[in-house]
Scaffold this motif. Structure first.
Motif, PDB file in Angstrom:
ATOM      1  N   ASP A 168       0.850  -1.193   0.000  1.00  0.00           N
ATOM      2  CA  ASP A 168       0.000   0.000   0.000  1.00  0.00           C
ATOM      3  C   ASP A 168       0.887   1.245   0.000  1.00  0.00           C
ATOM      4  O   ASP A 168       2.099   1.164   0.227  1.00  0.00           O
ATOM      5  N   PRO A 169       0.300   2.437  -0.259  1.00  0.00           N
ATOM      6  CA  PRO A 169       1.116   3.667  -0.361  1.00  0.00           C
ATOM      7  C   PRO A 169       1.938   3.997   0.875  1.00  0.00           C
ATOM      8  O   PRO A 169       3.075   4.459   0.752  1.00  0.00           O
ATOM      9  N   ILE A 170       1.401   3.761   2.062  1.00  0.00           N
ATOM     10  CA  ILE A 170       2.154   4.072   3.287  1.00  0.00           C
ATOM     11  C   ILE A 170       3.361   3.150   3.424  1.00  0.00           C
ATOM     12  O   ILE A 170       4.476   3.591   3.730  1.00  0.00           O
ATOM     13  N   SER A 171       3.153   1.849   3.179  1.00  0.00           N
ATOM     14  CA  SER A 171       4.265   0.896   3.241  1.00  0.00           C
ATOM     15  C   SER A 171       5.299   1.198   2.164  1.00  0.00           C
ATOM     16  O   SER A 171       6.514   1.069   2.386  1.00  0.00           O
ATOM     17  N   THR A 172       4.818   1.614   0.991  1.00  0.00           N
ATOM     18  CA  THR A 172       5.733   1.987  -0.100  1.00  0.00           C
ATOM     19  C   THR A 172       6.618   3.146   0.314  1.00  0.00           C
ATOM     20  O   THR A 172       7.836   3.133   0.085  1.00  0.00           O
ATOM     21  N   LEU A 173       6.029   4.151   0.949  1.00  0.00           N
ATOM     22  CA  LEU A 173       6.806   5.308   1.400  1.00  0.00           C
ATOM     23  C   LEU A 173       7.884   4.891   2.396  1.00  0.00           C
ATOM     24  O   LEU A 173       9.017   5.384   2.346  1.00  0.00           O
ATOM     25  N   LYS A 174       7.554   3.965   3.287  1.00  0.00           N
ATOM     26  CA  LYS A 174       8.545   3.490   4.271  1.00  0.00           C
ATOM     27  C   LYS A 174       9.710   2.778   3.580  1.00  0.00           C
ATOM     28  O   LYS A 174      10.868   2.940   3.983  1.00  0.00           O
ATOM     29  N   ILE A 175       9.402   1.988   2.556  1.00  0.00           N
ATOM     30  CA  ILE A 175      10.470   1.302   1.812  1.00  0.00           C
ATOM     31  C   ILE A 175      11.340   2.331   1.092  1.00  0.00           C
ATOM     32  O   ILE A 175      12.575   2.225   1.079  1.00  0.00           O
ATOM     33  N   GLU A 176      10.723   3.345   0.514  1.00  0.00           N
ATOM     34  CA  GLU A 176      11.494   4.382  -0.182  1.00  0.00           C
ATOM     35  C   GLU A 176      12.397   5.140   0.793  1.00  0.00           C
ATOM     36  O   GLU A 176      13.562   5.428   0.480  1.00  0.00           O
ATOM     37  N   GLU A 177      11.876   5.460   1.966  1.00  0.00           N
ATOM     38  CA  GLU A 177      12.713   6.125   2.979  1.00  0.00           C
ATOM     39  C   GLU A 177      13.859   5.229   3.399  1.00  0.00           C
ATOM     40  O   GLU A 177      14.992   5.691   3.612  1.00  0.00           O
ATOM     41  N   LEU A 178      13.573   3.941   3.504  1.00  0.00           N
ATOM     42  CA  LEU A 178      14.602   2.969   3.886  1.00  0.00           C
ATOM     43  C   LEU A 178      15.703   2.900   2.827  1.00  0.00           C
ATOM     44  O   LEU A 178      16.893   2.825   3.161  1.00  0.00           O
ATOM     45  N   ILE A 179      15.325   2.927   1.552  1.00  0.00           N
ATOM     46  CA  ILE A 179      16.314   2.888   0.472  1.00  0.00           C
ATOM     47  C   ILE A 179      17.278   4.061   0.599  1.00  0.00           C
ATOM     48  O   ILE A 179      18.503   3.898   0.449  1.00  0.00           O
ATOM     49  N   HIS A 180      16.761   5.238   0.903  1.00  0.00           N
ATOM     50  CA  HIS A 180      17.621   6.415   1.095  1.00  0.00           C
ATOM     51  C   HIS A 180      18.616   6.191   2.221  1.00  0.00           C
ATOM     52  O   HIS A 180      19.790   6.582   2.126  1.00  0.00           O
ATOM     53  N   GLU A 181      18.167   5.564   3.304  1.00  0.00           N
ATOM     54  CA  GLU A 181      19.059   5.300   4.442  1.00  0.00           C
ATOM     55  C   GLU A 181      20.104   4.242   4.100  1.00  0.00           C
ATOM     56  O   GLU A 181      21.280   4.361   4.476  1.00  0.00           O
ATOM     57  N   LEU A 182      19.685   3.205   3.383  1.00  0.00           N
ATOM     58  CA  LEU A 182      20.573   2.068   3.116  1.00  0.00           C
ATOM     59  C   LEU A 182      21.703   2.406   2.148  1.00  0.00           C
ATOM     60  O   LEU A 182      22.762   1.783   2.193  1.00  0.00           O
ATOM     61  N   LYS A 183      21.504   3.378   1.285  1.00  0.00           N
ATOM     62  CA  LYS A 183      22.528   3.618   0.259  1.00  0.00           C
ATOM     63  C   LYS A 183      23.825   4.188   0.847  1.00  0.00           C
ATOM     64  O   LYS A 183      24.832   4.226   0.147  1.00  0.00           O
ATOM     65  N   THR A 184      23.807   4.601   2.112  1.00  0.00           N
ATOM     66  CA  THR A 184      25.061   5.023   2.734  1.00  0.00           C
ATOM     67  C   THR A 184      25.990   3.836   2.958  1.00  0.00           C
ATOM     68  O   THR A 184      27.201   3.997   3.059  1.00  0.00           O
ATOM     69  N   GLU A 185      25.415   2.631   3.021  1.00  0.00           N
ATOM     70  CA  GLU A 185      26.219   1.425   3.262  1.00  0.00           C
ATOM     71  C   GLU A 185      26.203   0.433   2.111  1.00  0.00           C
ATOM     72  O   GLU A 185      27.088  -0.423   2.024  1.00  0.00           O
ATOM     73  N   TYR A 186      25.191   0.512   1.256  1.00  0.00           N
ATOM     74  CA  TYR A 186      25.015  -0.499   0.213  1.00  0.00           C
ATOM     75  C   TYR A 186      24.785   0.167  -1.136  1.00  0.00           C
ATOM     76  O   TYR A 186      24.274   1.281  -1.221  1.00  0.00           O
ATOM     77  N   THR A 187      25.153  -0.559  -2.181  1.00  0.00           N
ATOM     78  CA  THR A 187      24.779  -0.187  -3.545  1.00  0.00           C
ATOM     79  C   THR A 187      23.450  -0.871  -3.838  1.00  0.00           C
ATOM     80  O   THR A 187      23.286  -2.059  -3.556  1.00  0.00           O
ATOM     81  N   ILE A 188      22.494  -0.138  -4.390  1.00  0.00           N
ATOM     82  CA  ILE A 188      21.144  -0.672  -4.587  1.00  0.00           C
ATOM     83  C   ILE A 188      20.739  -0.543  -6.047  1.00  0.00           C
ATOM     84  O   ILE A 188      20.917   0.521  -6.664  1.00  0.00           O
ATOM     85  N   VAL A 189      20.214  -1.628  -6.603  1.00  0.00           N
ATOM     86  CA  VAL A 189      19.632  -1.598  -7.946  1.00  0.00           C
ATOM     87  C   VAL A 189      18.178  -2.005  -7.814  1.00  0.00           C
ATOM     88  O   VAL A 189      17.873  -3.075  -7.275  1.00  0.00           O
ATOM     89  N   ILE A 190      17.273  -1.147  -8.278  1.00  0.00           N
ATOM     90  CA  ILE A 190      15.842  -1.389  -8.111  1.00  0.00           C
ATOM     91  C   ILE A 190      15.138  -1.380  -9.467  1.00  0.00           C
ATOM     92  O   ILE A 190      15.351  -0.477 -10.279  1.00  0.00           O
ATOM     93  N   VAL A 191      14.341  -2.406  -9.710  1.00  0.00           N
ATOM     94  CA  VAL A 191      13.440  -2.428 -10.861  1.00  0.00           C
ATOM     95  C   VAL A 191      12.101  -1.869 -10.388  1.00  0.00           C
ATOM     96  O   VAL A 191      11.568  -2.295  -9.361  1.00  0.00           O
ATOM     97  N   THR A 192      11.558  -0.906 -11.127  1.00  0.00           N
ATOM     98  CA  THR A 192      10.257  -0.351 -10.754  1.00  0.00           C
ATOM     99  C   THR A 192       9.489   0.069 -11.996  1.00  0.00           C
ATOM    100  O   THR A 192      10.080   0.522 -12.985  1.00  0.00           O
ATOM    101  N   HIS A 193       8.163  -0.105 -11.942  1.00  0.00           N
ATOM    102  CA  HIS A 193       7.281   0.422 -12.988  1.00  0.00           C
ATOM    103  C   HIS A 193       6.772   1.817 -12.624  1.00  0.00           C
ATOM    104  O   HIS A 193       6.096   2.457 -13.426  1.00  0.00           O
ATOM    105  N   ASN A 194       7.097   2.253 -11.419  1.00  0.00           N
ATOM    106  CA  ASN A 194       6.567   3.508 -10.887  1.00  0.00           C
ATOM    107  C   ASN A 194       7.554   4.639 -11.196  1.00  0.00           C
ATOM    108  O   ASN A 194       8.622   4.732 -10.599  1.00  0.00           O
ATOM    109  N   MET A 195       7.182   5.494 -12.154  1.00  0.00           N
ATOM    110  CA  MET A 195       8.085   6.578 -12.563  1.00  0.00           C
ATOM    111  C   MET A 195       8.398   7.522 -11.409  1.00  0.00           C
ATOM    112  O   MET A 195       9.529   7.973 -11.238  1.00  0.00           O
TER     113      MET A 195
END
Length: 267
Positions: free
Chosen positions: A186-213
């Motif tokens: 759902d949109p709220i859970s999606t926002l939490k994952i997006e915020e998490l991605i921002h936090e994680l990139k300080t330690e990890y390289t991330i490649v994400i496939v998404t249909h959401n522009m």
């Protein structure tokens, strides 16, 4: 192709072709994935985004008819060399799937089990610390700390997906691959994952496939746009159209097809 990128390359493809049997699925993909950046793969269905993503940790090996031509390197080492163990590679290059897939075990064991099978040798207190650290890094500790011995399957969809991210983090990868990680949320859970991605990139390289522009524009530093064309056999072959800084791809793309896709004219 890219402008203003001067950082260490973690993953690199050179003239990558992916086949399923005799059918060419992805053609001639060459790109670099830089250290501690978020790279988004976008494009219409059937253009090869997930196929390329799964090449990075050799998940396509699990499909008997799949094979590649060209080269993929991880820290300058060929990941398809005979001496490379795919299981070891998948510890270094972890993956989070479209549907949350926690083990049918407790929240604690979801983290501990993966760590153990990947060689964790510490004491119980060390494991406790690893579980807490992994859950904290995945921003799900506060929601789970009082029910660590309850089933991971009892969590909400968004919590399950963050548990799966914590499980991936626990084996200490360099890279986290995410194949449409918010598609079932759902949109709220999606926002939490997006915020998490921002936090994680300080330690990890991330490649994400998404249909959401909008998601791609929000979370990524670089964006790769893939497209597909029909083949003589009636199938599709995917190819990389454009790869650059995300603001360039979204605001001033070099290719008309990129502009058309982002503006919603097809896809």
């Amino acid at each position: 192709m890219m402008t203003g990128i001067a950082t260490e390359t973690v993953l690199k493809t050179e003239s990558l072709n992916v086949f399923y049997g005799s059918n060419l699925a992805v053609r001639d993909v060459t790109l670099n994935i830089p250290l501690n950046k978020v790279v988004a793969f976008i494009g219409p269905s059937g253009c090869g985004k997930s196929t390329v993503l799964r090449c990075f940790n050799r998940m396509n090996d699990l499909i008997p008819s799949a094979r590649i031509e060209g080269k993929i390197t991880f820290h300058n080492k060929d990941i398809y060399a005979k001496k490379v163990d795919p299981v070891d590679l998948r510890c270094r290059v972890g993956m989070v799937f479209q549907q949350p897939n926690p083990f049918p075990k407790s929240i604690y064991e979801n983290i501990a089990f993966g760590a153990r099978i990947n060689g964790f040798k510490g004491k119980k207190t060390d494991m406790d610390e690893l579980v807490e650290t992994s859950l904290r890094k995945a921003s799900v500790w506060d929601e789970t700390k009082d029910k660590l011995h309850q089933s991971g399957l009892a969590l909400s969809g968004g919590q399950q997906q963050r548990l799966c991210i914590a499980r991936t983090i626990a084996v200490k990868p360099d890279v986290i691959l995410m194949d449409e990680p918010c598609a079932a949320l759902d949109p709220i859970s999606t926002l939490k994952i997006e915020e998490l991605i921002h936090e994680l990139k300080t330690e990890y390289t991330i490649v994400i496939v998404t249909h959401n522009m909008q998601q791609a524009s929000r979370v990524s530093d670089l964006t790769a746009f893939y497209n597909a064309e029909a083949t003589d056999k009636g199938g599709k072959v995917g190819y990389l159209v454009e790869y650059d800084n995300t603001e360039v791809v979204f605001q001033n793309p070099a290719q008309e097809s990129t502009r058309d896709y982002i503006s919603g004219r097809f896809g």
